[in-house]
Scaffold this motif. Sequence first.
Motif, PDB file in Angstrom:
ATOM      1  N   ARG A  92       0.727  -1.150   0.050  1.00 46.87           N
ATOM      2  CA  ARG A  92      -0.009  -0.015   0.092  1.00 46.87           C
ATOM      3  C   ARG A  92       0.917   1.281  -0.067  1.00 46.87           C
ATOM      4  N   ASP A  93       1.963   1.121   0.712  1.00 44.31           N
ATOM      5  CA  ASP A  93       2.964   2.373   0.551  1.00 44.31           C
ATOM      6  C   ASP A  93       4.207   1.824   0.930  1.00 44.31           C
ATOM      7  N   MET A  94       5.262   2.685   0.689  1.00 44.50           N
ATOM      8  CA  MET A  94       6.656   2.491   0.622  1.00 44.50           C
ATOM      9  C   MET A  94       7.451   3.182   1.535  1.00 44.50           C
ATOM     10  N   PHE A  95       8.459   2.530   2.202  1.00 48.54           N
ATOM     11  CA  PHE A  95       9.649   3.190   3.144  1.00 48.54           C
ATOM     12  C   PHE A  95      10.286   4.034   2.377  1.00 48.54           C
ATOM     13  N   LYS A  96      10.607   5.406   2.914  1.00 45.33           N
ATOM     14  CA  LYS A  96      11.323   6.327   2.186  1.00 45.33           C
ATOM     15  C   LYS A  96      12.581   6.336   1.441  1.00 45.33           C
ATOM     16  N   ASN A  97      13.270   5.278   2.440  1.00 44.87           N
ATOM     17  CA  ASN A  97      14.688   5.046   1.786  1.00 44.87           C
ATOM     18  C   ASN A  97      14.578   4.354   0.797  1.00 44.87           C
ATOM     19  N   TYR A  98      13.668   3.359   0.654  1.00 41.06           N
ATOM     20  CA  TYR A  98      13.693   2.578  -0.807  1.00 41.06           C
ATOM     21  C   TYR A  98      13.040   3.358  -1.645  1.00 41.06           C
ATOM     22  N   ILE A  99      12.331   4.228  -1.779  1.00 41.33           N
ATOM     23  CA  ILE A  99      12.150   5.227  -2.781  1.00 41.33           C
ATOM     24  C   ILE A  99      13.322   5.896  -3.233  1.00 41.33           C
TER      25      ILE A  99
END
Length: 270
Positions: free
Chosen positions: A112-119
């Motif tokens: 549903r959403d993603m960890f900002k470091n992965y982005i």
Amino acid sequence: MSIFINFIPTKLLLKLSGIKTIYPFYHIVSDKPPAHIKHLYPIRTVKQFEKDLDFLQKYFSASVFPVKDNSPQFVLSFDDGLSEVYDTIAPILLKRKISAIFFINSAFVDNRDMFKNYILSLKQKNPEIDFKEYLKNKKPYLTSNQIFELINEGFRIGAHSINHPLFSDIPEQEQIKQTKESINFIFKNFGEKQKLFAFPFTDNGVSDSYFKTVFEKSIVDYTFGTAGIKKDIFEKNIQRIPVEKYGLSAKRHIKTELLRYMIKKNMVKR
Ligand SMILES: [Zn+2]
């Protein structure tokens, strides 16, 4: 610590350090490092991971948490709830009869959403990429169905906050909220009764009053940090070994940690 660590037998290090249980943790094992992680930390291949497990199973027995007796044991855990847990890691662990705790972020389950470091890692080579499309197409996180299957196979699920903030960056009230809501999420959705919480990034900078609150109000049963082989003044805050961090083998990394503990008898104080 140097190459000389190779010449010191593991059994001797265990005896001299007095350490019985170790808590190694990982995030991912993959022969094809995915774009959302490959710029963040060294990734274990299947072969390297199997070698780590060979070492662990030679000197320790695999235990569920909490450990019951005082023989050399290891409790394995994995953070961030990545799909590789289901595809690659669980099958290897099942074959070896090793249990593990998988710590998941409530906001990221079902992609549903993603960890900002992965982005950030994703955008490093491809600044225009739409991470929502990536989530839809690649499904980097575990789905609810996969989590149910893992539980049925005997694995434990723990909480790893809602959306992976650095705790020392957010007010204590928000830290408690991140802890409580992610614990409630795994209880409500997956029926997990043991209240285990692993801090996102680190528990460094988290105050005494946070720990007093979460333990006294039974918001959690145990919390888990990432400081290596160390005892914590809060007995229910268990420090784990970040095996991937330096790209060393588990053997080299854990022996170095045992030696360091032996010399310094590290205690995490706040
Ligand atoms: Zn994490």
